[in-house]
Write a protein that holds these residues in place. Structure first.
Motif, PDB file in Angstrom:
ATOM      1  N   ARG A 112      24.444  -0.059  41.815  1.00  0.00           N
ATOM      2  CA  ARG A 112      24.602  -1.539  41.540  1.00  0.00           C
ATOM      3  C   ARG A 112      24.375  -1.992  43.320  1.00  0.00           C
ATOM      4  N   PRO A 113      24.088  -3.118  43.669  1.00  0.00           N
ATOM      5  CA  PRO A 113      23.237  -3.749  43.140  1.00  0.00           C
ATOM      6  C   PRO A 113      21.509  -3.196  42.595  1.00  0.00           C
ATOM      7  N   LEU A 114      20.773  -3.619  41.406  1.00  0.00           N
ATOM      8  CA  LEU A 114      19.394  -3.264  41.696  1.00  0.00           C
ATOM      9  C   LEU A 114      18.745  -4.182  40.572  1.00  0.00           C
ATOM     10  N   PHE A 115      17.846  -5.038  41.914  1.00  0.00           N
ATOM     11  CA  PHE A 115      17.207  -5.747  42.084  1.00  0.00           C
ATOM     12  C   PHE A 115      14.992  -5.891  41.351  1.00  0.00           C
ATOM     13  N   VAL A 116      14.930  -6.760  40.709  1.00  0.00           N
ATOM     14  CA  VAL A 116      14.161  -6.474  39.732  1.00  0.00           C
ATOM     15  C   VAL A 116      13.231  -8.082  39.912  1.00  0.00           C
ATOM     16  N   LYS A 117      11.727  -7.454  40.485  1.00  0.00           N
ATOM     17  CA  LYS A 117      11.667  -8.627  40.801  1.00  0.00           C
ATOM     18  C   LYS A 117      10.097  -9.040  39.776  1.00  0.00           C
ATOM     19  N   ASP A 118       9.832  -9.801  39.212  1.00  0.00           N
ATOM     20  CA  ASP A 118       8.288  -9.707  38.754  1.00  0.00           C
ATOM     21  C   ASP A 118       8.250  -8.433  36.973  1.00  0.00           C
ATOM     22  N   GLU A 119       9.117  -8.322  37.231  1.00  0.00           N
ATOM     23  CA  GLU A 119       9.930  -7.402  36.058  1.00  0.00           C
ATOM     24  C   GLU A 119       9.955  -5.952  36.592  1.00  0.00           C
ATOM     25  N   THR A 120       9.362  -5.575  37.659  1.00  0.00           N
ATOM     26  CA  THR A 120       9.533  -4.418  38.091  1.00  0.00           C
ATOM     27  C   THR A 120      10.832  -3.901  39.526  1.00  0.00           C
ATOM     28  N   ALA A 121      11.055  -3.262  38.849  1.00  0.00           N
ATOM     29  CA  ALA A 121      12.299  -2.250  39.780  1.00  0.00           C
ATOM     30  C   ALA A 121      12.100  -1.910  41.197  1.00  0.00           C
ATOM     31  N   VAL A 122      12.522  -2.932  41.833  1.00  0.00           N
ATOM     32  CA  VAL A 122      11.911  -3.001  43.329  1.00  0.00           C
ATOM     33  C   VAL A 122      12.688  -2.017  44.390  1.00  0.00           C
ATOM     34  N   LEU A 123      14.118  -2.083  44.025  1.00  0.00           N
ATOM     35  CA  LEU A 123      15.542  -2.136  44.911  1.00  0.00           C
ATOM     36  C   LEU A 123      16.736  -1.417  44.642  1.00  0.00           C
ATOM     37  N   VAL A 124      17.075  -0.604  44.372  1.00  0.00           N
ATOM     38  CA  VAL A 124      18.894   0.105  43.666  1.00  0.00           C
ATOM     39  C   VAL A 124      19.194  -0.048  45.194  1.00  0.00           C
ATOM     40  N   GLY A 125      20.641   0.096  44.872  1.00  0.00           N
ATOM     41  CA  GLY A 125      21.684   0.232  46.235  1.00  0.00           C
ATOM     42  C   GLY A 125      21.407  -1.026  46.996  1.00  0.00           C
ATOM     43  N   PHE A 126      22.592  -1.310  48.304  1.00  0.00           N
ATOM     44  CA  PHE A 126      21.915  -2.327  49.569  1.00  0.00           C
ATOM     45  C   PHE A 126      21.937  -1.579  50.567  1.00  0.00           C
ATOM     46  N   LYS A 127      22.298  -0.290  50.875  1.00  0.00           N
ATOM     47  CA  LYS A 127      22.234  -0.044  51.966  1.00  0.00           C
ATOM     48  C   LYS A 127      21.261   0.181  53.227  1.00  0.00           C
ATOM     49  N   ASP A 128      20.057   0.192  52.575  1.00  0.00           N
ATOM     50  CA  ASP A 128      18.427  -0.367  53.989  1.00  0.00           C
ATOM     51  C   ASP A 128      18.538  -1.238  54.650  1.00  0.00           C
ATOM     52  N   LYS A 129      17.834  -0.985  55.655  1.00  0.00           N
ATOM     53  CA  LYS A 129      18.020  -1.738  56.958  1.00  0.00           C
ATOM     54  C   LYS A 129      17.231  -3.321  56.426  1.00  0.00           C
ATOM     55  N   GLU A 130      17.361  -4.405  57.165  1.00  0.00           N
ATOM     56  CA  GLU A 130      16.849  -5.445  57.356  1.00  0.00           C
ATOM     57  C   GLU A 130      15.552  -5.428  56.617  1.00  0.00           C
ATOM     58  N   GLU A 131      15.501  -4.820  57.233  1.00  0.00           N
ATOM     59  CA  GLU A 131      13.485  -4.635  57.197  1.00  0.00           C
ATOM     60  C   GLU A 131      12.821  -4.186  55.674  1.00  0.00           C
ATOM     61  N   VAL A 132      13.761  -2.516  56.325  1.00  0.00           N
ATOM     62  CA  VAL A 132      13.401  -2.356  54.509  1.00  0.00           C
ATOM     63  C   VAL A 132      13.394  -3.431  53.439  1.00  0.00           C
ATOM     64  N   ILE A 133      14.870  -3.683  53.214  1.00  0.00           N
ATOM     65  CA  ILE A 133      14.753  -4.710  52.180  1.00  0.00           C
ATOM     66  C   ILE A 133      14.398  -6.104  51.902  1.00  0.00           C
ATOM     67  N   ARG A 134      14.160  -6.580  52.625  1.00  0.00           N
ATOM     68  CA  ARG A 134      13.289  -7.628  52.812  1.00  0.00           C
ATOM     69  C   ARG A 134      11.542  -7.632  52.463  1.00  0.00           C
ATOM     70  N   GLU A 135      11.238  -6.213  53.050  1.00  0.00           N
ATOM     71  CA  GLU A 135       9.920  -5.610  52.523  1.00  0.00           C
ATOM     72  C   GLU A 135       9.996  -5.287  51.053  1.00  0.00           C
ATOM     73  N   LYS A 136      11.006  -4.533  49.991  1.00  0.00           N
ATOM     74  CA  LYS A 136      11.192  -4.526  49.049  1.00  0.00           C
ATOM     75  C   LYS A 136      11.331  -5.367  47.808  1.00  0.00           C
ATOM     76  N   LEU A 137      12.030  -6.238  48.705  1.00  0.00           N
ATOM     77  CA  LEU A 137      12.063  -7.699  47.203  1.00  0.00           C
ATOM     78  C   LEU A 137      10.839  -8.673  48.283  1.00  0.00           C
ATOM     79  N   GLY A 138       9.847  -8.767  49.027  1.00  0.00           N
ATOM     80  CA  GLY A 138       9.155  -9.642  49.295  1.00  0.00           C
ATOM     81  C   GLY A 138       9.325 -10.980  49.774  1.00  0.00           C
ATOM     82  N   VAL A 139      10.328 -10.488  50.423  1.00  0.00           N
ATOM     83  CA  VAL A 139      10.885 -11.613  51.310  1.00  0.00           C
ATOM     84  C   VAL A 139      10.847 -11.282  52.755  1.00  0.00           C
TER      85      VAL A 139
END
Length: 117
Positions: free
Chosen positions: A90-117
């Motif tokens: 946890r957490p598991l992030f799903v965007k547009d029905e696609t799993a894009v990220l699991v966990g929340f330990k990456d650097k902020e820029e990686v999280i932003r890129e994977k979430l598309g924000v």
């Protein structure tokens, strides 16, 4: 819309919720304890991310599994995840029905890129 799968009292989920709220990112939270994901969803997520990153190796459910878990196939993990959602990291992030990220330990820029924000 981003869907966030997890449980409300998970500290990593709380950290993710706080970050999403601070950055005004809309999301829908799905409590996997109350609404466990179905096997078809889990199958899709494993296809997208792989079974290994999705394993919650710090939980009691994982520790309760026997040593044979180290030799399980992805299909066996999918079955286990669908039987016990607490095995999902946890957490598991799903965007547009696609799993894009699991966990929340990456650097902020990686999280932003994977979430598309």
């Amino acid at each position: 819309m981003i869907k966030v799968y997890g449980i409300p009292n998970c500290t990593t989920c709380k950290k993710a919720f706080k970050w999403l709220d601070e950055h005004s990112i809309d999301y829908e939270f799905i409590n996997t304890k109350e609404h466990p994901p179905d096997q078809a969803s889990i199958q899709a997520w494993v296809n997208q991310l792989g079974a290994k990153p999705m394993r919650n190796t710090s939980g009691q459910s994982y520790r309760a599994l026997g040593e044979e878990k180290s030799t399980w196939t992805e299909e066996q993990w999918i079955e286990a995840f669908s039987q016990d959602a607490m095995l999902l990291k946890r957490p598991l992030f799903v965007k547009d029905e696609t799993a894009v990220l699991v966990g929340f330990k990456d650097k902020e820029e990686v999280i932003r890129e994977k979430l598309g924000v």
